[in-house]
Scaffold this motif. Structure first.
Motif, PDB file in Angstrom:
ATOM      1  N   ALA A 192       0.835  -1.202   0.000  1.00  0.00           N
ATOM      2  CA  ALA A 192       0.000   0.000   0.000  1.00  0.00           C
ATOM      3  C   ALA A 192       0.873   1.257   0.000  1.00  0.00           C
ATOM      4  CB  ALA A 192      -0.948   0.007   1.193  1.00  0.00           C
ATOM      5  N   ILE A 193       1.971   1.225   0.747  1.00  0.00           N
ATOM      6  CA  ILE A 193       2.878   2.377   0.769  1.00  0.00           C
ATOM      7  C   ILE A 193       3.452   2.621  -0.622  1.00  0.00           C
ATOM      8  CG2 ILE A 193       5.129   3.191   1.621  1.00  0.00           C
ATOM      9  CD1 ILE A 193       4.375   1.800   4.310  1.00  0.00           C
ATOM     10  N   LEU A 194       3.892   1.559  -1.292  1.00  0.00           N
ATOM     11  CA  LEU A 194       4.481   1.715  -2.625  1.00  0.00           C
ATOM     12  C   LEU A 194       3.431   2.079  -3.680  1.00  0.00           C
ATOM     13  CD1 LEU A 194       7.094  -1.194  -2.706  1.00  0.00           C
ATOM     14  CD2 LEU A 194       7.434   1.196  -2.061  1.00  0.00           C
ATOM     15  N   ARG A 195       2.184   1.655  -3.475  1.00  0.00           N
ATOM     16  CA  ARG A 195       1.095   1.977  -4.407  1.00  0.00           C
ATOM     17  C   ARG A 195       0.608   3.414  -4.257  1.00  0.00           C
ATOM     18  NH1 ARG A 195      -1.366  -2.885  -3.200  1.00  0.00           N
ATOM     19  NH2 ARG A 195      -2.949  -1.818  -1.993  1.00  0.00           N
ATOM     20  N   ARG A 196       0.877   4.017  -3.112  1.00  0.00           N
ATOM     21  CA  ARG A 196       0.415   5.386  -2.883  1.00  0.00           C
ATOM     22  C   ARG A 196       1.106   6.337  -3.851  1.00  0.00           C
ATOM     23  NH1 ARG A 196       0.907  10.062  -2.870  1.00  0.00           N
ATOM     24  NH2 ARG A 196       3.140   9.761  -2.976  1.00  0.00           N
TER      25      ARG A 196
ATOM     26  N   GLY B  12      -4.521   1.390  -0.091  1.00  0.00           N
ATOM     27  CA  GLY B  12      -4.853   0.013   0.257  1.00  0.00           C
ATOM     28  C   GLY B  12      -6.289  -0.360  -0.068  1.00  0.00           C
ATOM     29  N   LEU B  13      -7.169   0.632  -0.113  1.00  0.00           N
ATOM     30  CA  LEU B  13      -8.586   0.407  -0.432  1.00  0.00           C
ATOM     31  C   LEU B  13      -8.892   0.589  -1.916  1.00  0.00           C
ATOM     32  CD1 LEU B  13     -10.134   2.273   2.632  1.00  0.00           C
ATOM     33  CD2 LEU B  13     -10.097  -0.211   2.245  1.00  0.00           C
ATOM     34  N   GLY B  14      -7.863   0.838  -2.722  1.00  0.00           N
ATOM     35  CA  GLY B  14      -8.063   1.000  -4.160  1.00  0.00           C
ATOM     36  C   GLY B  14      -8.524   2.390  -4.573  1.00  0.00           C
ATOM     37  N   LEU B  15      -8.395   3.350  -3.679  1.00  0.00           N
ATOM     38  CA  LEU B  15      -8.778   4.724  -3.985  1.00  0.00           C
ATOM     39  C   LEU B  15      -7.566   5.514  -4.453  1.00  0.00           C
ATOM     40  CD1 LEU B  15     -10.963   5.335  -0.827  1.00  0.00           C
ATOM     41  CD2 LEU B  15     -11.805   5.224  -3.177  1.00  0.00           C
ATOM     42  N   GLY B  16      -7.828   6.602  -5.123  1.00  0.00           N
ATOM     43  CA  GLY B  16      -6.787   7.534  -5.504  1.00  0.00           C
ATOM     44  C   GLY B  16      -6.864   8.761  -4.626  1.00  0.00           C
ATOM     45  N   THR B  17      -5.721   9.365  -4.359  1.00  0.00           N
ATOM     46  CA  THR B  17      -5.663  10.581  -3.553  1.00  0.00           C
ATOM     47  C   THR B  17      -4.565  11.497  -4.086  1.00  0.00           C
ATOM     48  OG1 THR B  17      -4.075   9.579  -2.022  1.00  0.00           O
ATOM     49  CG2 THR B  17      -6.407   9.480  -1.381  1.00  0.00           C
ATOM     50  N   VAL B  18      -4.699  12.756  -3.735  1.00  0.00           N
ATOM     51  CA  VAL B  18      -3.599  13.705  -3.943  1.00  0.00           C
ATOM     52  C   VAL B  18      -3.624  14.693  -2.787  1.00  0.00           C
ATOM     53  CG1 VAL B  18      -4.879  15.321  -5.449  1.00  0.00           C
ATOM     54  CG2 VAL B  18      -2.386  15.189  -5.606  1.00  0.00           C
ATOM     55  N   TRP B  19      -2.440  14.992  -2.271  1.00  0.00           N
ATOM     56  CA  TRP B  19      -2.251  15.921  -1.152  1.00  0.00           C
ATOM     57  C   TRP B  19      -2.079  17.310  -1.746  1.00  0.00           C
ATOM     58  CZ3 TRP B  19       0.597  14.688   3.876  1.00  0.00           C
ATOM     59  CH2 TRP B  19       1.039  15.831   4.543  1.00  0.00           C
ATOM     60  N   ILE B  20      -2.909  18.241  -1.334  1.00  0.00           N
ATOM     61  CA  ILE B  20      -2.794  19.639  -1.749  1.00  0.00           C
ATOM     62  C   ILE B  20      -2.333  20.428  -0.522  1.00  0.00           C
ATOM     63  CG2 ILE B  20      -4.000  21.657  -2.701  1.00  0.00           C
ATOM     64  CD1 ILE B  20      -3.919  19.209  -4.619  1.00  0.00           C
ATOM     65  N   GLY B  21      -1.131  20.964  -0.571  1.00  0.00           N
ATOM     66  CA  GLY B  21      -0.604  21.718   0.553  1.00  0.00           C
ATOM     67  C   GLY B  21      -1.355  23.033   0.748  1.00  0.00           C
TER      68      GLY B  21
ATOM     69  N   ILE C  88      -5.340  19.624   2.005  1.00  0.00           N
ATOM     70  CA  ILE C  88      -6.558  19.003   1.496  1.00  0.00           C
ATOM     71  C   ILE C  88      -6.128  17.699   0.853  1.00  0.00           C
ATOM     72  CG2 ILE C  88      -8.424  19.151  -0.200  1.00  0.00           C
ATOM     73  CD1 ILE C  88      -8.127  22.222  -0.019  1.00  0.00           C
ATOM     74  N   ILE C  89      -6.838  16.634   1.154  1.00  0.00           N
ATOM     75  CA  ILE C  89      -6.598  15.366   0.473  1.00  0.00           C
ATOM     76  C   ILE C  89      -7.811  15.093  -0.395  1.00  0.00           C
ATOM     77  CG2 ILE C  89      -6.239  12.880   0.720  1.00  0.00           C
ATOM     78  CD1 ILE C  89      -5.013  13.481   3.488  1.00  0.00           C
ATOM     79  N   TYR C  90      -7.618  15.162  -1.697  1.00  0.00           N
ATOM     80  CA  TYR C  90      -8.688  14.771  -2.617  1.00  0.00           C
ATOM     81  C   TYR C  90      -8.749  13.254  -2.628  1.00  0.00           C
ATOM     82  CZ  TYR C  90      -9.410  19.399  -4.682  1.00  0.00           C
ATOM     83  OH  TYR C  90      -9.738  20.717  -4.900  1.00  0.00           O
ATOM     84  N   VAL C  91      -9.971  12.724  -2.640  1.00  0.00           N
ATOM     85  CA  VAL C  91     -10.185  11.281  -2.583  1.00  0.00           C
ATOM     86  C   VAL C  91     -11.215  10.894  -3.634  1.00  0.00           C
ATOM     87  CG1 VAL C  91     -10.907   9.331  -1.145  1.00  0.00           C
ATOM     88  CG2 VAL C  91      -9.828  11.311  -0.079  1.00  0.00           C
ATOM     89  N   GLY C  92     -10.928   9.816  -4.359  1.00  0.00           N
ATOM     90  CA  GLY C  92     -11.894   9.306  -5.325  1.00  0.00           C
ATOM     91  C   GLY C  92     -11.418   8.010  -5.941  1.00  0.00           C
ATOM     92  N   TYR C  93     -12.260   7.482  -6.807  1.00  0.00           N
ATOM     93  CA  TYR C  93     -11.889   6.284  -7.550  1.00  0.00           C
ATOM     94  C   TYR C  93     -11.058   6.737  -8.746  1.00  0.00           C
ATOM     95  CZ  TYR C  93     -14.880   3.741  -4.437  1.00  0.00           C
ATOM     96  OH  TYR C  93     -15.412   3.189  -3.300  1.00  0.00           O
ATOM     97  N   PRO C  94      -9.855   6.189  -8.879  1.00  0.00           N
ATOM     98  CA  PRO C  94      -8.916   6.708  -9.879  1.00  0.00           C
ATOM     99  C   PRO C  94      -9.336   6.447 -11.317  1.00  0.00           C
ATOM    100  CG  PRO C  94      -8.014   4.764  -8.790  1.00  0.00           C
ATOM    101  CD  PRO C  94      -9.311   5.083  -8.117  1.00  0.00           C
TER     102      PRO C  94
END
Length: 178
Positions: A7-11, A110-119, A145-151
């Motif tokens: 999961a760490i490497l998939r992030r 790990g849950l199959g979601l996509g995210t991006v960190w916005i500072g 802000i962490i955007y979260v969604g299905y990639p």
């Protein structure tokens, strides 16, 4: 390979998402992961604002330089140092909230979601904009802000390990002493 390490490497930073909403119970799992983070002196200075309303997400997209992402959800990770009675612990809110944010990012991968960190913090204008959009009081500072969604895009797992940035026992290497 260990699932946690996978999961760490998939992030990866995902910037394109489907329009499928993220289920409330999945958001709750992400928040539980965030609140499982380590915290200096167990201060736990974090607070979170979950944003799924299209109008608020549109404000992030239009008002933040790096916020133009089409994710169906966002988690604003905030610091509230006043939650601790220990003045020393209040100094570490950025580290504590960053650990919480990273837990959210890894759990999402790990849950199959996509995210991006916005500072957001420490850029005063970004803090002001986010504070306005989600009605934060002055004592609460948005870290990111962490955007979260299905990639809608897929990126390969990776590490960014660089042996040149590793020092053993003390800073520098014997070869640097020339």
């Amino acid at each position: 390979m260990n699932p946690a390490f996978q999961a760490i490497l998939r992030r990866r930073s995902i910037r394109k998402y489907t329009d499928q909403p993220v289920e409330p119970q999945v958001i709750e799992l992400l928040l539980k992961a965030g609140m499982a983070a380590p915290s200096a002196m167990n201060c736990k200075p974090w607070e979170f604002v979950v944003v799924t309303e299209a109008d608020r997400l549109a404000q992030f997209r239009s008002r933040l330089v790096f916020g133009n992402r089409n994710a169906p959800a966002a988690i604003v990770v905030c610091g509230n140092p006043g939650l601790s009675s220990n003045p020393a612990a209040r100094l570490f809110w950025v580290q504590d909230c960053s650990a919480a944010a990273e837990n959210i990012l890894i759990a999402a991968a790990g849950l199959g979601l996509g995210t991006v960190w916005i500072g957001v913090h420490p850029v005063a204008n970004f803090v002001k904009i986010v504070r306005e959009i989600v009605s934060l009081p002055k004592k609460v500072t948005p870290l990111c802000i962490i955007y979260v969604g299905y990639p809608l895009e897929e990126k390969p797992a990776r590490t960014q390990y660089d042996e040149q940035r590793v020092h053993r026992e003390k800073y520098g290497k014997e070869r640097d002493k020339g």
